[in-house]
Design a protein around this motif. Structure first.
Motif, PDB file in Angstrom:
ATOM      1  N   GLY A  73       0.889  -1.359   0.078  1.00 27.91           N
ATOM      2  CA  GLY A  73       0.021   0.045   0.020  1.00 27.91           C
ATOM      3  C   GLY A  73       0.910   1.068   0.007  1.00 27.91           C
ATOM      4  N   GLY A  74       2.017   1.052   0.726  1.00 27.86           N
ATOM      5  CA  GLY A  74       2.789   2.382   0.841  1.00 27.86           C
ATOM      6  C   GLY A  74       3.496   2.486  -0.418  1.00 27.86           C
ATOM      7  N   ILE A  75       3.974   1.544  -1.189  1.00 22.40           N
ATOM      8  CA  ILE A  75       4.509   1.580  -2.573  1.00 22.40           C
ATOM      9  C   ILE A  75       3.612   2.305  -3.672  1.00 22.40           C
ATOM     10  N   LEU A  76       2.366   1.821  -3.527  1.00 23.65           N
ATOM     11  CA  LEU A  76       1.165   2.209  -4.218  1.00 23.65           C
ATOM     12  C   LEU A  76       0.859   3.723  -4.247  1.00 23.65           C
ATOM     13  N   LEU A  77       0.816   4.320  -2.700  1.00 21.98           N
ATOM     14  CA  LEU A  77       0.508   5.660  -2.731  1.00 21.98           C
ATOM     15  C   LEU A  77       1.774   6.437  -3.007  1.00 21.98           C
ATOM     16  N   ALA A  78       3.024   6.202  -2.665  1.00 21.43           N
ATOM     17  CA  ALA A  78       4.143   6.691  -2.874  1.00 21.43           C
ATOM     18  C   ALA A  78       4.307   7.207  -4.540  1.00 21.43           C
ATOM     19  N   ASN A  79       4.022   6.296  -5.327  1.00 21.03           N
ATOM     20  CA  ASN A  79       3.927   6.420  -6.841  1.00 21.03           C
ATOM     21  C   ASN A  79       2.693   6.871  -7.400  1.00 21.03           C
ATOM     22  N   GLY A  80       1.739   7.364  -6.404  1.00 24.20           N
ATOM     23  CA  GLY A  80       0.485   8.056  -7.259  1.00 24.20           C
ATOM     24  C   GLY A  80      -0.400   7.041  -7.680  1.00 24.20           C
ATOM     25  N   ALA A  81      -0.340   5.556  -7.355  1.00 18.21           N
ATOM     26  CA  ALA A  81      -1.183   4.553  -7.833  1.00 18.21           C
ATOM     27  C   ALA A  81      -2.102   4.168  -6.837  1.00 18.21           C
ATOM     28  N   GLU A  82      -2.513   5.101  -5.750  1.00 16.19           N
ATOM     29  CA  GLU A  82      -3.608   4.591  -4.943  1.00 16.19           C
ATOM     30  C   GLU A  82      -4.546   3.697  -5.318  1.00 16.19           C
ATOM     31  N   GLY A  83      -5.254   4.185  -6.438  1.00 12.55           N
ATOM     32  CA  GLY A  83      -6.586   3.457  -7.031  1.00 12.55           C
ATOM     33  C   GLY A  83      -6.122   1.773  -7.171  1.00 12.55           C
ATOM     34  N   TRP A  84      -4.944   1.597  -7.381  1.00 12.65           N
ATOM     35  CA  TRP A  84      -4.556   0.037  -7.659  1.00 12.65           C
ATOM     36  C   TRP A  84      -4.909  -0.503  -6.392  1.00 12.65           C
ATOM     37  N   GLY A  85      -4.789   0.198  -5.051  1.00 10.89           N
ATOM     38  CA  GLY A  85      -4.804  -0.293  -3.576  1.00 10.89           C
ATOM     39  C   GLY A  85      -6.032  -1.281  -3.721  1.00 10.89           C
ATOM     40  N   PHE A  86      -7.384  -0.303  -4.174  1.00  6.25           N
ATOM     41  CA  PHE A  86      -8.458  -1.363  -3.987  1.00  6.25           C
ATOM     42  C   PHE A  86      -8.447  -2.430  -4.799  1.00  6.25           C
ATOM     43  N   THR A  87      -7.832  -2.682  -6.091  1.00  4.77           N
ATOM     44  CA  THR A  87      -7.877  -3.845  -6.936  1.00  4.77           C
ATOM     45  C   THR A  87      -6.981  -4.739  -6.191  1.00  4.77           C
ATOM     46  N   MET A  88      -5.826  -4.342  -5.530  1.00  7.51           N
ATOM     47  CA  MET A  88      -5.067  -5.090  -4.790  1.00  7.51           C
ATOM     48  C   MET A  88      -5.904  -6.004  -3.764  1.00  7.51           C
ATOM     49  N   PHE A  89      -6.901  -5.200  -2.932  1.00  6.90           N
ATOM     50  CA  PHE A  89      -7.672  -5.902  -2.060  1.00  6.90           C
ATOM     51  C   PHE A  89      -8.727  -6.899  -2.719  1.00  6.90           C
TER      52      PHE A  89
END
Length: 461
Positions: A401-417
């Protein structure tokens, strides 16, 4: 030490029956311990936005994710170590030690002037948190009334989410005005409140006492709580040799395929639990919601978790923990995708609440499923390893989650879940099939050995 043969007598002989009332104090103290566990785990996520806005601390989204992984890595070590020292120290002493560790860890976090010391405090807290959960689960499964294991597990886990709601409430009430440090000082309360109560009223496990040769004490505790007296076959093996034998027993023919499936299901479930607990507020904030609303989502998802535990426990007692866990994982995947859509605020609250119903109890039903896979003597070891190996998911979730947010890809966090939910559903659904294959293989081997013996050929084992 008594040398008389084990008696089949139960607590009923002393005028008590094994019911929720007879073990209420054990369940209540376990509930309190896990409440503080949930509070400590969720404090980090509840104050994360305020910590990121504190220039004196120097926290970034990337380092925040790394620290979240330090916490869960500490939990992984704590879970495995606790499983190995329980038969030496006892479950009661190990539980108390775990609470002291994460209380001290919270104090270190409150005092930290930089990222390194704060991370050390979270790692120390993780050591204690990792040992607490498997011990409380094992105690509740041992003391639960007959045919109420899943319900008892669900009731226990409501406390985790009540603790998460308390952490969120503290974050909303205190952090905006006084900063994030006082919220971590609240994490010291377990050592001041729970430890004295556990020292006074929490019993040792009858099975552990019997394994240590203290049969009279084991039978006295069983009688006091209306339980059946433990039998030698049900006692966890002691010593290093016994612990190794307990691990090998998880790979006997009847469970050798189910064991890795339970591990993977636990990995997926804990990736979801700790990924959401750490990053939901910040992910919602990055999606455009305000700071107060973003933190409030963490309280709402935990409120859903409480409802979900009550529903899942009763449903699993009727339809089976494996079936319920698989369905719950799939529903979690659907909810995760909907959380990523920018819906109206009130609809988003409903989606987050409903997703909480499924998300947390899907993982809890993985724990309950161990009750159907392992026998009494292997159950504590099996649960410890399902919890411990699953902690790798708890490490990966916050870090990713930290990697995704640090790279501006927070939308992929929900896909990861969502992907974790689908994977969890598939592997937990395969557990009954794996058990049947193992039993079939065992029966086939036994029949082959019998045929060989009848013809004078040496058996295979």
């Amino acid at each position: 030490m008594s040398t008389s043969p084990p008696s089949p007598a139960s607590g009923a002989a002393s005028g008590r029956t094994h019911s929720f009332r007879s073990v209420a104090v054990v369940l209540a103290l376990s509930w309190l311990a896990v409440f503080f566990d949930g509070m400590d785990v969720n404090i980090y996520g509840a104050v994360m936005p305020h910590m990121l806005d504190d220039p004196g601390l120097g926290l970034t989204p990337g380092s925040a994710g790394t620290i979240g992984s330090w916490t869960t890595f500490g939990m992984l070590i704590g879970a495995l170590v606790a499983g190995n020292v329980t038969d030496w120290l006892g479950r009661r002493a190990t539980l108390i030690t775990s609470i002291v560790l994460f209380s001290v860890g919270s104090a270190v976090c409150a005092l930290a002037g930089g990222v390194a010391l704060f991370g050390a405090g979270r790692f120390l807290a993780g050591l204690g948190l990792g040992g607490l959960m498997p011990i409380c689960l094992a105690v509740v499964l041992e003391f639960a009334p007959p045919r109420r294991a899943a319900l008892s597990t669900g009731l226990l886990m409501t406390s985790y989410h009540a603790g998460g709601m308390a952490a969120t409430g503290l974050g909303l009430a205190i952090a905006p005005e006084y900063g994030w440090r006082p919220v971590f000082w609240a994490g010291v309360l377990p050592g001041l409140i729970a430890v004295p109560l556990l020292l006074r009223w929490f019993p040792e496990s009858p099975g552990v006492l019997l394994a240590k040769g203290r049969r009279a004490e084991a039978e006295a505790i069983a009688d006091r709580y209306g339980m059946e007296r433990p039998r030698p076959a049900e006692a966890p093996p002691g010593g290093a040799k016994g612990r190794w034998a307990a691990v090998l027993a998880l790979f006997r023919p009847g469970s050798r395929w189910a064991t890795p499936l339970l591990w993977v299901a636990s990995f997926c479930g804990l990736l979801l639990v700790y990924g959401v607990s750490t990053w939901l507020p910040q992910m919602m904030r990055a999606s455009g919601w305000g700071l107060t609303s973003s933190v409030s989502f963490l309280m709402v998802v935990n409120a859903g978790g409480i409802v979900g535990m009550l529903i899942a426990g009763r449903t699993a007692d009727r339809f089976g923990a494996v079936r319920v866990s698989a369905i719950w994982f799939l529903l979690t995947a659907c909810g995760a995708l909907l959380m990523g859509a920018h819906l109206p605020l009130w609809i988003t609250y409903v989606v987050v609440f409903v997703t909480g119903i499924w998300l947390f109890s899907a993982q809890t039903m993985v724990y309950a499923a161990t009750h159907t896979v392992y026998g009494p003597a292997e159950r504590a070891a099996g649960l410890g390893w399902v919890t411990g190996v699953g902690r790798t998911g708890a490490v990966v979730g916050p870090w990713l989650g930290g990697i995704l947010l640090a790279n501006g890809a927070e939308g992929w966090g929900f896909t990861m879940f969502a992907l974790a939910g689908v994977a969890g559903a598939v592997v937990i659904a395969l557990v009954p099939l794996a058990g049947r294959l193992g039993r079939t293989a065992t029966a086939t081997d036994a029949a082959t050995d019998a045929d060989k013996a009848a013809t004078g050929v040496a058996p295979t084992s």
